[in-house]
Write an enzyme that holds these catalytic residues in place. Structure first.
Site, mmCIF file in Angstrom:
data_model
loop_
_atom_site.group_PDB
_atom_site.id
_atom_site.type_symbol
_atom_site.label_atom_id
_atom_site.label_comp_id
_atom_site.label_asym_id
_atom_site.label_seq_id
_atom_site.Cartn_x
_atom_site.Cartn_y
_atom_site.Cartn_z
ATOM 1 N N GLU A 58 -4.099 -7.464 2.940
ATOM 2 C CA GLU A 58 -2.627 -7.451 3.493
ATOM 3 C C GLU A 58 -2.720 -7.016 4.995
ATOM 4 O O GLU A 58 -2.115 -7.755 5.758
ATOM 5 C CB GLU A 58 -1.907 -6.448 2.631
ATOM 6 C CG GLU A 58 -1.725 -6.883 1.163
ATOM 7 C CD GLU A 58 -3.021 -6.168 0.264
ATOM 8 O OE1 GLU A 58 -3.991 -6.201 0.671
ATOM 9 O OE2 GLU A 58 -2.615 -5.975 -0.784
ATOM 10 N N HIS B 114 23.473 9.688 -10.028
ATOM 11 C CA HIS B 114 24.389 8.552 -10.180
ATOM 12 C C HIS B 114 23.687 7.353 -10.938
ATOM 13 O O HIS B 114 24.296 6.352 -10.938
ATOM 14 C CB HIS B 114 25.197 8.219 -9.166
ATOM 15 C CG HIS B 114 25.940 9.317 -8.384
ATOM 16 N ND1 HIS B 114 27.165 9.787 -8.773
ATOM 17 C CD2 HIS B 114 25.424 10.394 -7.840
ATOM 18 C CE1 HIS B 114 27.605 10.775 -8.088
ATOM 19 N NE2 HIS B 114 26.602 11.326 -7.416
ATOM 20 N N GLU C 188 -2.717 7.179 -9.103
ATOM 21 C CA GLU C 188 -4.011 6.556 -8.813
ATOM 22 C C GLU C 188 -5.156 7.489 -8.975
ATOM 23 O O GLU C 188 -6.381 7.048 -9.412
ATOM 24 C CB GLU C 188 -4.049 6.193 -7.241
ATOM 25 C CG GLU C 188 -5.190 5.136 -6.818
ATOM 26 C CD GLU C 188 -4.877 4.586 -5.671
ATOM 27 O OE1 GLU C 188 -4.141 3.522 -5.598
ATOM 28 O OE2 GLU C 188 -5.212 5.075 -4.422
ATOM 29 N N LYS D 12 -9.052 2.037 6.165
ATOM 30 C CA LYS D 12 -10.376 2.767 5.889
ATOM 31 C C LYS D 12 -11.603 1.584 6.112
ATOM 32 O O LYS D 12 -12.593 2.010 6.748
ATOM 33 C CB LYS D 12 -10.537 3.377 4.779
ATOM 34 C CG LYS D 12 -11.732 4.123 4.386
ATOM 35 C CD LYS D 12 -11.247 5.102 3.228
ATOM 36 C CE LYS D 12 -12.811 5.622 2.700
ATOM 37 N NZ LYS D 12 -12.636 6.561 1.515
ATOM 38 N N GLY E 235 -8.660 7.451 0.553
ATOM 39 C CA GLY E 235 -7.193 6.793 0.880
ATOM 40 C C GLY E 235 -6.097 7.861 0.874
ATOM 41 O O GLY E 235 -5.557 7.886 1.887
ATOM 42 N N ARG E 236 -5.817 7.978 -0.344
ATOM 43 C CA ARG E 236 -4.399 8.828 -0.470
ATOM 44 C C ARG E 236 -4.564 10.198 -0.166
ATOM 45 O O ARG E 236 -3.607 10.792 -0.358
ATOM 46 C CB ARG E 236 -4.312 8.742 -2.189
ATOM 47 C CG ARG E 236 -5.269 9.143 -3.105
ATOM 48 C CD ARG E 236 -5.132 8.767 -4.539
ATOM 49 N NE ARG E 236 -5.978 8.908 -5.328
ATOM 50 C CZ ARG E 236 -7.182 8.112 -5.503
ATOM 51 N NH1 ARG E 236 -7.340 7.179 -4.832
ATOM 52 N NH2 ARG E 236 -8.203 8.371 -6.563
ATOM 53 N N LYS F 196 -7.735 -6.473 -5.463
ATOM 54 C CA LYS F 196 -8.500 -6.678 -4.292
ATOM 55 C C LYS F 196 -9.291 -8.064 -4.678
ATOM 56 O O LYS F 196 -9.125 -9.048 -3.836
ATOM 57 C CB LYS F 196 -9.333 -5.750 -3.347
ATOM 58 C CG LYS F 196 -8.273 -4.621 -2.906
ATOM 59 C CD LYS F 196 -8.829 -3.797 -2.038
ATOM 60 C CE LYS F 196 -8.034 -2.562 -1.425
ATOM 61 N NZ LYS F 196 -8.656 -1.720 -0.611
#
Ligand code: G6Q
Length: 545
Positions: free
Chosen positions: A209, A381, A350, A203, A264-265, A509
């Site tokens: 990263e 399990h 978030e 965005k 973003g999400r 960030k």
């Protein structure tokens, strides 16, 4: 404040009264499933195994009214700037709106721009699939690598995995998010530069990263094809930041844009969803949008008493704020939905991992839960032990599709048998007498039997919701994701927090940016606390050796 309302006090008083356990509620009311479950177009939500009665649900409805949920929902759909700390609207519903009606933010219909980007996505996906878009050497694209992180990764990554059954066989999708070089290197090991397309999804187009991975991918491509000009046929970008995309060397016609009113999400419905269209075909992507749009209409129009996201949110608040649950386990009985828990983890944690109210004061009540999960049956399990017999109350969402997306013998029946058995066991538990009878039938008696009894007792009365899809297709997946999105919105509205900012992400960030030169520089630094200084020195020391 919401905790000062009579509705909150009434719920607290209700929670403090002795209430029959779930087993007794089911025994007393054969109609319980029908009364506490609802179906919307092939998606069934069953709240009957939650610790609620008609009275609980009525009190929760009062809470929704006390929080002016109807007003907040109207502000959301009205395109108001409810993301107040970033001064933005929250309008991802426009991205999946397929009808002719306008969708307005700040008095402006955003649909013409939304449709233009959809057309661009369709044209690009079609060109890639029919071979009219080719690599620099004229070869067809066979590998697509999405480079993005957080909201620019988790949504498309999850959706492509979820819809694996309808994946195109001619495109291999890869997702690279981690700045750890292992991530990119492993993806590139499976790719050939001549047939690989990179989608750089960010965005802001400044995320450390993503920029590092994009730069390394570009160097790999240029080295492999021996020509800088190759970038034009092998890189596209998805972003709101046109200037940064151009500066990276991606031509504006190869950029897919979106807008600041897309969080973003919540962005997988925008061009951030391009990998979905590339992996499955554009039409499948639009079916996903259509499913989400159907859930939007339901959320916008249905009475709160029948409104699936509202009911889910209210039940979550009951568990979280009145029954003392800290967590929510999301347990998809579907290998294809294996990434849903991590997607929802971001969406929920978030959005509602906040401790400051809208008025700027610290909240004194609990907000978003710890969300975790794994696909069933694997989790059975591993960590289910704690859910069955631990000291904490962990409500669970069990999710499954009635039809198999990858049919194989009787595998899906085995899967569904477990999907049904676990919530039933959590609800019923196992009494001491039932354990005794079981042990006696296995040939034990006397002290040997009694010694085991307390360990094999299950308290039961552990709440869960079941979500059953008719099948795991793009439409149902769209509905499912939008269901959770609106649930998170409703909870944030009731808790009185800002669900759509993420200052905690921004902190990370900033901090890493400050440390980077210190890590590289030769000088010993004393600028931090002794732990950070000490770790920094240890890293430098070991790296020199
Ligand atoms: C999502 C968050 C965060 C964001 C990533 C990537 O809501 O804001 O996960 O999506 O930090 O940001 P960019 O898309 O700007 O690279």
């Amino acid at each position: 404040m919401i905790v000062d309302t009579p509705a909150w006090a009434a719920l607290a008083a209700h929670a403090a009264t002795e209430r029959p356990p779930l087993r007794a509620l089911f025994a007393a009311d054969p109609d319980r499933f029908r009364r506490f479950s609802a179906v919307l177009d092939g998606l069934l939500v069953d709240h009957s195994k939650q610790r609620v009665t008609d009275e609980t649900m009525a009190l929760l409805q009062d809470l929704a009214r006390a929080a002016d949920l109807a007003g907040w929902r109207a502000r959301l759909f009205g395109g108001e700037r409810i993301n107040a700390t970033e001064d933005r609207a929250v309008f991802h519903m426009a991205l999946r709106h397929l009808g002719p009606e306008p969708m307005t933010v700040d008095g402006r219909d955003v649909m013409p721009e939304v449709r233009a980007v959809r057309d661009q996505m369709r044209r690009f996906a079609d060109a890639l699939h029919d071979g009219s878009w080719r690599g620099h050497r004229g070869e067809r694209i066979r590998h697509v690598v999405n480079i993005g992180i957080g909201g620019s990764d988790l949504g498309p990554r999850m959706a492509v995995a979820a819809l694996d059954a309808s994946r195109r066989p001619d495109i291999d999708m890869h997702f690279v998010s981690n700045v750890d070089g292992a991530d990119l290197q492993q993806a590139l090991a499976a790719c050939n530069p001549a047939t690989t397309l990179f989608v750089v999804s960010s965005k802001t187009f400044t995320t450390q990263e993503t920029m590092a991975n994009a730069a390394s991918a570009r160097a790999w491509l240029v080295a492999g094809l021996g020509d800088e000009a190759a970038v034009a046929r092998h890189f596209v970008a998805v972003s709101t930041n046109a200037a940064a995309v151009t500066a990276f060397g991606i031509a504006s016609e190869n950029m897919f844009r979106f807008w600041d009113w897309v969080g973003g999400r919540l962005s997988l419905w925008s061009a951030i969803g391009l990998p979905i269209a590339l992996a499955l075909g554009y039409d499948r992507f639009e079916e996903l949008l259509a499913g989400a749009a159907a859930m939007d209409r339901h959320f916008r129009d249905a009475e709160f008493t029948e409104n699936l996201p509202v009911l889910m949110a209210l039940v979550g608040i009951w568990n979280n704020n009145f029954l003392g649950a800290d967590a929510l386990a999301v347990l998809p009985y579907s290998q294809s939905l294996r990434l849903l828990p991590s997607f929802l983890q971001q969406l929920d944690m978030e959005s509602n991992g906040k401790s400051t109210g809208r008025d700027g004061a610290a909240v004194t009540w609990r907000t978003g839960p710890i969300l975790f999960g794994e696909p069933g049956t694997n989790g059975q399990h591993a960590f289910y032990q704690l859910i069955h017999q631990g000291t904490r109350l962990i409500p669970c969402d069990f999710i499954a599709a009635a039809a198999a997306d990858h049919p194989l013998g009787n595998h899906h029946d085995l899967l569904l048998a477990n999907f049904l058995a676990q919530p039933e066991a959590l609800m019923r538990g196992k009494t001491a007498d039932e354990v005794r009878a079981e042990l006696a039938a296995a040939g034990l008696d006397g002290a040997a039997l009694e010694r085991l009894v307390p360990h094999k007792v299950f308290p039961g009365n552990r709440p869960s919701t079941a979500i059953l899809l008719e099948q795991l297709d793009p439409r149902r997946l769209g509905m499912l994701i939008a269901l959770y999105e609106h649930k998170v919105f409703v909870q944030g509205a009731i808790w009185g927090i800002h669900s759509f900012d993420q200052w905690g992400v921004e902190l990370g960030k900033q901090l890493a940016g400050r440390l980077l030169p210190e890590l590289r520089g030769p000088a010993r630094t004393e600028a931090h606390d002794s732990s950070t200084n000490g770790l920094l020195q240890a890293i430098k020391g070991w790296r020199r050796e």
